[in-house]
Design a protein around this motif. Structure first.
Motif, mmCIF file in Angstrom:
data_model
loop_
_atom_site.group_PDB
_atom_site.id
_atom_site.type_symbol
_atom_site.label_atom_id
_atom_site.label_comp_id
_atom_site.label_asym_id
_atom_site.label_seq_id
_atom_site.Cartn_x
_atom_site.Cartn_y
_atom_site.Cartn_z
ATOM 1 N N ALA A 113 0.874 -1.169 0.000
ATOM 2 C CA ALA A 113 0.000 0.000 0.000
ATOM 3 C C ALA A 113 0.917 1.226 0.000
ATOM 4 N N PRO A 114 1.485 1.578 -1.157
ATOM 5 C CA PRO A 114 2.580 2.558 -1.186
ATOM 6 C C PRO A 114 2.199 3.954 -0.721
ATOM 7 N N VAL A 115 0.963 4.395 -0.982
ATOM 8 C CA VAL A 115 0.576 5.739 -0.550
ATOM 9 C C VAL A 115 0.497 5.800 0.972
ATOM 10 N N ASN A 116 -0.199 4.844 1.577
ATOM 11 C CA ASN A 116 -0.305 4.838 3.037
ATOM 12 C C ASN A 116 1.046 4.595 3.697
ATOM 13 N N ARG A 117 1.844 3.748 3.090
ATOM 14 C CA ARG A 117 3.185 3.488 3.623
ATOM 15 C C ARG A 117 4.025 4.762 3.588
ATOM 16 N N SER A 118 3.897 5.542 2.514
ATOM 17 C CA SER A 118 4.661 6.785 2.381
ATOM 18 C C SER A 118 4.180 7.836 3.375
ATOM 19 N N VAL A 119 2.851 7.948 3.530
ATOM 20 C CA VAL A 119 2.313 8.910 4.500
ATOM 21 C C VAL A 119 2.784 8.556 5.907
ATOM 22 N N TYR A 120 2.722 7.270 6.229
ATOM 23 C CA TYR A 120 3.166 6.835 7.550
ATOM 24 C C TYR A 120 4.641 7.167 7.763
ATOM 25 N N ALA A 121 5.448 6.924 6.754
ATOM 26 C CA ALA A 121 6.881 7.244 6.864
ATOM 27 C C ALA A 121 7.092 8.738 7.096
ATOM 28 N N ALA A 122 6.317 9.573 6.402
ATOM 29 C CA ALA A 122 6.464 11.021 6.546
ATOM 30 C C ALA A 122 6.054 11.505 7.938
ATOM 31 N N LEU A 123 5.119 10.796 8.565
ATOM 32 C CA LEU A 123 4.626 11.209 9.879
ATOM 33 C C LEU A 123 5.380 10.580 11.046
ATOM 34 N N LYS A 124 6.185 9.565 10.774
ATOM 35 C CA LYS A 124 6.864 8.841 11.860
ATOM 36 C C LYS A 124 7.684 9.732 12.794
ATOM 37 N N PRO A 125 8.382 10.744 12.285
ATOM 38 C CA PRO A 125 9.162 11.580 13.219
ATOM 39 C C PRO A 125 8.307 12.323 14.246
ATOM 40 N N TYR A 126 6.996 12.425 13.987
ATOM 41 C CA TYR A 126 6.118 13.208 14.860
ATOM 42 C C TYR A 126 5.191 12.337 15.714
ATOM 43 N N ILE A 127 5.298 11.020 15.608
ATOM 44 C CA ILE A 127 4.325 10.120 16.233
ATOM 45 C C ILE A 127 4.267 10.279 17.748
ATOM 46 N N GLU A 128 5.417 10.493 18.380
ATOM 47 C CA GLU A 128 5.432 10.626 19.844
ATOM 48 C C GLU A 128 5.164 12.051 20.317
ATOM 49 N N GLY A 129 4.892 12.956 19.382
ATOM 50 C CA GLY A 129 4.647 14.355 19.747
ATOM 51 C C GLY A 129 5.951 15.074 20.038
ATOM 52 N N ARG A 130 5.793 16.289 20.501
ATOM 53 C CA ARG A 130 7.016 17.051 20.797
ATOM 54 C C ARG A 130 7.147 17.321 22.295
#
Length: 304
Positions: free
Chosen positions: A287-304
């Motif tokens: 699922a390349p689109v969802n996989r790419s979106v998830y990759a783009a958001l991974k740095p922010y998953i735990e919040g700041r």
């Protein structure tokens, strides 16, 4: 009815308030500044369907509340297991728990802790957020609940809660197939949350831009394919119909994933776009689109 809102945020706060206005005994569970504001000032709802300010019964610890008839389970997805564990003191022999969360795995996750016979399926369609501690803001007109039994023994309880919702002027229904209904929401939500979060833009911007509209559509199509692979009876034209539905939404509407991203909070991405990528992989395709979106958001998953 005695009702508990596990999570007094946008979903639990809004629908819990409407049920309290209709005369039901509602207990809210909250934490931090939101809890303090609810205890001090009460719960405020800002909505086109009517503003409200209510004195509410609210606790941090469910052990203070007593057994209830229905639990509206509306915590963030990362808090599912720990919240279910904390709920044990309010879950009696006849209590039902209805997850109104964003993923499609909540019934199994909560049922694994509280017992599958206790947990129904559910979906909430509403655009809300905590505007400030103690204040729930509802955008647009959409405010709808779907819920239903996953076991025959749960039907009477589901129908009793449906009557309570109707008495509170809440648009609610028990669909013929709650699993399919939950996946229908999931398909749309994955697309909407992915497109709005990656672009940091509301739905009006997403649907007007051809590239972002493509992203919205492809994220939905991948999710639809995963659902079909798992035996969910999603209609052939479902994605096309959801694209048309997106054109009817308030232009300023944002998915909760974007609200959390903007506020520096933890993200539900592992159970949205991340879950689609994970389930697609388990089914033997990408699922390349969802996989790419998830990759783009991974740095922010735990919040700041």
């Amino acid at each position: 009815m005695k009702i508990a809102a596990m999570g007094a945020g946008g979903v639990g706060g809004y629908f819990g308030a409407r049920l309290q206005q209709a005369g039901h005994e509602v207990t809210f569970f909250a934490r931090g500044k939101h809890l303090q504001a609810l205890q001090r000032d009460g719960l405020s709802v800002e909505s086109a369907h009517g503003n409200a300010r209510l004195k509410v019964r609210v606790f941090e610890d469910p052990r203070a509340a007593g057994v209830v008839d229905v639990v509206l389970f509306a915590v963030k997805l990362w808090d599912t297991e720990s919240a279910a564990e904390r709920l044990r003191p309010v879950v009696g022999k006849d209590t039902i728990v209805i997850p109104f969360q964003n993923g499609v795995e909540s019934t199994e996750r909560v049922g694994g802790i509280l017992g599958k016979e206790k947990v129904l399926g559910g979906s909430a369609y509403i655009g809300t957020r905590i505007k400030a501690p103690g204040v729930i803001e509802h955008s647009g007109q959409m405010a709808r609940l779907q819920f239903g039994p996953v076991l025959p023994s749960q039907r009477a309880a589901a129908e009793a809660f449906l009557e309570a919702c109707k008495g509170a002027s809440i648009q609610a229904e028990i669909p013929d197939d709650i699993v399919r209904a939950s996946w229908e929401k999931f398909v749309f939500l994955v697309g909407l949350s992915s497109a709005t979060a990656v672009s940091r833009s509301p739905v009006g911007v997403v649907r007007a831009d051809p590239d972002l509209r493509w992203l919205l559509e492809q994220a939905m199509r991948e999710t639809w394919r995963v659902g079909r692979a798992r035996g969910v009876a999603l209609a052939d034209d479902f994605v096309d119909a959801r694209l048309k539905f997106a054109d009817t939404l308030h232009a300023d509407m944002k998915a909760s994933l974007l609200h959390d991203l903007e506020n520096g909070g933890r993200l539900e991405a592992p159970w949205l776009c991340g879950a689609v990528a994970r389930m697609a992989r388990a089914a033997g395709f990408d699922a390349p689109v969802n996989r790419s979106v998830y990759a783009a958001l991974k740095p922010y998953i735990e919040g700041r």
